[in-house]
Design a protein around this motif. Structure first.
Motif, PDB file in Angstrom:
ATOM      1  N   CYS A  82     -14.692 -53.964  -1.282  1.00  0.00           N
ATOM      2  CA  CYS A  82     -13.402 -55.031  -2.256  1.00  0.00           C
ATOM      3  C   CYS A  82     -12.542 -55.739  -0.938  1.00  0.00           C
ATOM      4  O   CYS A  82     -12.076 -56.460  -1.090  1.00  0.00           O
ATOM      5  CB  CYS A  82     -12.931 -54.286  -3.427  1.00  0.00           C
ATOM      6  N   ARG A 115       1.110 -58.945  -5.749  1.00  0.00           N
ATOM      7  CA  ARG A 115      -0.400 -60.212  -5.200  1.00  0.00           C
ATOM      8  C   ARG A 115       0.394 -59.763  -3.604  1.00  0.00           C
ATOM      9  O   ARG A 115      -0.052 -61.499  -3.514  1.00  0.00           O
ATOM     10  CB  ARG A 115      -0.206 -61.679  -5.777  1.00  0.00           C
ATOM     11  N   ILE A 125     -13.770 -56.762  -8.129  1.00  0.00           N
ATOM     12  CA  ILE A 125     -13.536 -58.030  -7.824  1.00  0.00           C
ATOM     13  C   ILE A 125     -13.244 -58.688  -8.997  1.00  0.00           C
ATOM     14  O   ILE A 125     -12.119 -59.401  -9.117  1.00  0.00           O
ATOM     15  CB  ILE A 125     -14.532 -58.031  -6.826  1.00  0.00           C
ATOM     16  N   SER A 164     -13.347 -64.998  -3.782  1.00  0.00           N
ATOM     17  CA  SER A 164     -12.916 -64.782  -4.712  1.00  0.00           C
ATOM     18  C   SER A 164     -12.731 -66.062  -5.234  1.00  0.00           C
ATOM     19  O   SER A 164     -11.922 -67.202  -6.110  1.00  0.00           O
ATOM     20  CB  SER A 164     -11.805 -64.072  -5.277  1.00  0.00           C
ATOM     21  N   LYS A 175      -1.705 -57.412   0.362  1.00  0.00           N
ATOM     22  CA  LYS A 175      -2.952 -56.768   0.711  1.00  0.00           C
ATOM     23  C   LYS A 175      -2.076 -56.102   0.806  1.00  0.00           C
ATOM     24  O   LYS A 175      -2.759 -54.245  -0.074  1.00  0.00           O
ATOM     25  CB  LYS A 175      -2.878 -57.264   2.389  1.00  0.00           C
ATOM     26  N   TYR A 180      -2.494 -54.523  -8.991  1.00  0.00           N
ATOM     27  CA  TYR A 180      -2.448 -55.796  -7.857  1.00  0.00           C
ATOM     28  C   TYR A 180      -1.379 -57.005  -9.093  1.00  0.00           C
ATOM     29  O   TYR A 180      -1.312 -57.828  -8.017  1.00  0.00           O
ATOM     30  CB  TYR A 180      -3.734 -55.938  -8.063  1.00  0.00           C
ATOM     31  N   ALA A 201      -2.945 -53.730  -3.328  1.00  0.00           N
ATOM     32  CA  ALA A 201      -4.021 -53.945  -2.926  1.00  0.00           C
ATOM     33  C   ALA A 201      -4.673 -52.988  -3.248  1.00  0.00           C
ATOM     34  O   ALA A 201      -5.256 -52.014  -4.324  1.00  0.00           O
ATOM     35  CB  ALA A 201      -5.278 -54.841  -2.646  1.00  0.00           C
ATOM     36  N   PHE A 204      -9.914 -58.147 -10.172  1.00  0.00           N
ATOM     37  CA  PHE A 204      -8.688 -58.706 -10.088  1.00  0.00           C
ATOM     38  C   PHE A 204      -8.919 -60.311 -10.342  1.00  0.00           C
ATOM     39  O   PHE A 204      -7.081 -61.114 -10.023  1.00  0.00           O
ATOM     40  CB  PHE A 204      -8.660 -58.521  -8.483  1.00  0.00           C
ATOM     41  N   ILE A 205      -9.403 -60.766 -10.770  1.00  0.00           N
ATOM     42  CA  ILE A 205      -9.760 -62.467 -10.573  1.00  0.00           C
ATOM     43  C   ILE A 205      -9.536 -62.753 -11.938  1.00  0.00           C
ATOM     44  O   ILE A 205      -8.370 -63.772 -12.291  1.00  0.00           O
ATOM     45  CB  ILE A 205     -11.112 -63.198 -10.340  1.00  0.00           C
ATOM     46  N   TYR A 214     -13.129 -59.198  -1.151  1.00  0.00           N
ATOM     47  CA  TYR A 214     -12.097 -59.940  -2.430  1.00  0.00           C
ATOM     48  C   TYR A 214     -11.914 -61.930  -2.003  1.00  0.00           C
ATOM     49  O   TYR A 214     -12.179 -62.205  -2.530  1.00  0.00           O
ATOM     50  CB  TYR A 214     -10.876 -59.334  -2.158  1.00  0.00           C
ATOM     51  N   LYS A 215     -11.782 -61.888  -1.433  1.00  0.00           N
ATOM     52  CA  LYS A 215     -11.105 -62.683  -0.150  1.00  0.00           C
ATOM     53  C   LYS A 215     -12.001 -64.011  -0.623  1.00  0.00           C
ATOM     54  O   LYS A 215     -12.501 -65.374  -1.279  1.00  0.00           O
ATOM     55  CB  LYS A 215     -10.462 -63.079   1.023  1.00  0.00           C
ATOM     56  N   SER A 224     -13.578 -49.610  -3.008  1.00  0.00           N
ATOM     57  CA  SER A 224     -11.987 -49.771  -2.426  1.00  0.00           C
ATOM     58  C   SER A 224     -12.491 -50.698  -0.831  1.00  0.00           C
ATOM     59  O   SER A 224     -11.341 -51.765  -0.484  1.00  0.00           O
ATOM     60  CB  SER A 224     -11.095 -49.319  -2.916  1.00  0.00           C
TER      61      SER A 224
END
Length: 200
Positions: free
Chosen positions: A183, A103, A47, A191, A105, A99, A108, A50-51, A187-188, A180
């Motif tokens: 995540c 970007r 996570i 994040s 779903k 990703y 991901a 990804f950010i 994630y949303k 996974s």
């Protein structure tokens, strides 16, 4: 710009600390192998990656391992920590890099799938040709002894091939798939405050 960089480093440190804490909630999966310990420390790594990007992900992994060594030490003469670093990078970096270019779903899911597959492949090679050979050398053991220890809890393991088939592959598959899925669904929510902190 300088403040933003400091916030990114700070967030990497926080995520690394969270990954370190999650290590304390590890549990053994004896049906696969006595060497198989599962935890959720890869979740903040993926996570956070990804950010923060691939460099941020590596920083999180390094901070986690640094804290482990500082507070818990090593019980495997560093072989476990080296394996942790290699497999964490093999999982998170391909997923992050994919990703960043897709970007969505779907992006991901594909990224996480690539990371899962590559980490399993790397796990096979590192277990057979790097980590266990080093462990065997450092502890004065042999492959036969390692396989006997594994066979005591998993009778399906009789040689290196069955060790890979019934321990290495299923353990890493279950571990990465679980991470996974978590995540993907978390994630949303996670994040948003992190991005807000970095960009504030």
């Amino acid at each position: 710009m300088k403040t933003s960089k400091v916030r990114v480093i700070t967030m990497a440190a926080i995520m690394g600390a969270v990954a370190f804490v999650l290590q304390f909630f590890s549990f053994n999966v004896p049906v696969l192998s006595p060497f198989a310990n599962f935890d959720f420390s890869a979740l903040p790594e993926i996570i956070g990656g990804f950010i923060l990007g691939p460099i941020g992900a590596i920083e999180i992994i390094v901070i986690k391992l640094g804290l482990i060594l500082a507070f818990k030490g090593t019980s495997s003469m560093f072989t476990g920590e080296i394996q942790n670093f290699l497999l964490s990078c093999a999982y998170v970096l391909p997923a992050i890099l994919y990703y960043r270019k897709h970007r969505t779903k779907k992006g991901a899911i594909i990224g996480l799938s690539i990371g899962t597959i590559l980490s399993i492949i790397i796990a096979i090679f590192t277990n057979l040709y790097l980590i266990f050979p080093a462990y065997i050398y450092l502890y004065g053991m042999s492959w036969d002894q390692i396989l006997a220890i594994c066979a005591a809890v998993n009778p399906l393991i009789a040689n290196k091939l069955t060790f890979v088939a019934f321990s290495v592959i299923p353990f890493n598959f279950i571990s990465r798939i679980t991470t996974s899925i978590l995540c993907f669904f978390l994630y949303k929510k996670i994040s948003k405050p992190i991005k807000h902190f970095i960009q504030e």
